[in-house]
Design a protein around this motif. Structure first.
Motif, PDB file in Angstrom:
ATOM      1  N   UNK A 124       0.833  -1.186   0.000  1.00  0.00           N
ATOM      2  CA  UNK A 124       0.000   0.000   0.000  1.00  0.00           C
ATOM      3  C   UNK A 124       0.867   1.233   0.000  1.00  0.00           C
ATOM      4  N   UNK A 125       0.234   2.391   0.027  1.00  0.00           N
ATOM      5  CA  UNK A 125       0.962   3.648   0.035  1.00  0.00           C
ATOM      6  C   UNK A 125       1.730   3.777   1.346  1.00  0.00           C
TER       7      UNK A 125
ATOM      8  N   UNK B 221      -6.022   1.683  -0.352  1.00  0.00           N
ATOM      9  CA  UNK B 221      -6.040   0.312  -0.845  1.00  0.00           C
ATOM     10  C   UNK B 221      -4.868  -0.432  -0.225  1.00  0.00           C
ATOM     11  N   UNK B 222      -5.168  -1.599   0.290  1.00  0.00           N
ATOM     12  CA  UNK B 222      -4.133  -2.469   0.835  1.00  0.00           C
ATOM     13  C   UNK B 222      -4.191  -3.759   0.036  1.00  0.00           C
ATOM     14  N   UNK B 223      -3.096  -4.096  -0.604  1.00  0.00           N
ATOM     15  CA  UNK B 223      -3.087  -5.302  -1.414  1.00  0.00           C
ATOM     16  C   UNK B 223      -1.762  -5.530  -2.091  1.00  0.00           C
TER      17      UNK B 223
ATOM     18  N   UNK C  60      -1.135  -9.845   7.190  1.00  0.00           N
ATOM     19  CA  UNK C  60      -0.443  -8.623   6.794  1.00  0.00           C
ATOM     20  C   UNK C  60      -1.424  -7.455   6.724  1.00  0.00           C
ATOM     21  N   UNK C  61      -2.600  -7.679   6.146  1.00  0.00           N
ATOM     22  CA  UNK C  61      -3.593  -6.617   6.005  1.00  0.00           C
ATOM     23  C   UNK C  61      -4.078  -6.137   7.370  1.00  0.00           C
ATOM     24  N   UNK C  62      -4.333  -7.055   8.282  1.00  0.00           N
ATOM     25  CA  UNK C  62      -4.808  -6.678   9.616  1.00  0.00           C
ATOM     26  C   UNK C  62      -3.732  -5.946  10.401  1.00  0.00           C
ATOM     27  N   UNK C  63      -2.491  -6.382  10.261  1.00  0.00           N
ATOM     28  CA  UNK C  63      -1.393  -5.687  10.941  1.00  0.00           C
ATOM     29  C   UNK C  63      -1.201  -4.290  10.346  1.00  0.00           C
ATOM     30  N   UNK C  64      -1.394  -4.150   9.043  1.00  0.00           N
ATOM     31  CA  UNK C  64      -1.266  -2.845   8.400  1.00  0.00           C
ATOM     32  C   UNK C  64      -2.334  -1.884   8.918  1.00  0.00           C
ATOM     33  N   UNK C  65      -3.570  -2.359   9.034  1.00  0.00           N
ATOM     34  CA  UNK C  65      -4.633  -1.505   9.570  1.00  0.00           C
ATOM     35  C   UNK C  65      -4.323  -1.085  11.003  1.00  0.00           C
TER      36      UNK C  65
END
Length: 136
Positions: free
Chosen positions: A53-54, A123-125, A80-85
């Motif tokens: 993501x950005x 956007x996270x991906x 990874x997505x949950x840790x990023x949030x």
């Protein structure tokens, strides 16, 4: 007197960390914004990092079969997505489909899905996965 390059300092910090997700700001003390950007791009091209993501980067490793980089987190993209949030300070909760799977359902959710309780428009991906966000 040995002097480490900036690239080796950043790589060492990533390897030693228990985190899977890094913000660009995690490396601010090491050098300037542009220098950090160049080093992160080099690490992405080598396959030790992936951009998710950005300003978000995740640890990566090379796939033994394809030779392409993949996320190194044990929980895969969902972790990874949950840790990023969480690193971004967003209030979130697992969606019903994810909770049902964890409760014993046999259907595996195709994409990571979370419920977001506040305004969030990033956007996270990766190239293959994208986080699906549902507003509360």
């Amino acid at each position: 007197m040995n002097r480490q390059s900036l690239k080796s300092k950043v790589a060492t910090k990533i390897i030693r960390s228990r985190r899977e997700v890094f913000l660009r700001s995690d490396f601010d003390k090491l050098a300037g914004y542009d220098q950090i950007g160049r080093v992160l791009r080099q690490l992405i091209s080598e396959g030790s990092l992936m951009k998710v993501g950005y300003g978000l980067y995740a640890k990566a490793r090379l796939n033994r079969i394809t030779g392409k980089p993949m996320l190194s987190a044990k929980g895969g993209f969902a972790q990874v997505a949950k840790e990023a949030l969480s690193r971004l300070g967003v209030k979130w909760e697992s969606s019903k489909s994810t909770a049902a799977y964890q409760a014993g359902s046999t259907q595996i959710p195709a994409n990571a899905e979370v419920i977001v309780f506040e305004r969030f428009n990033r956007k996270i991906g990766t190239d293959r996965f994208e986080l699906k966000m549902v507003r509360a």
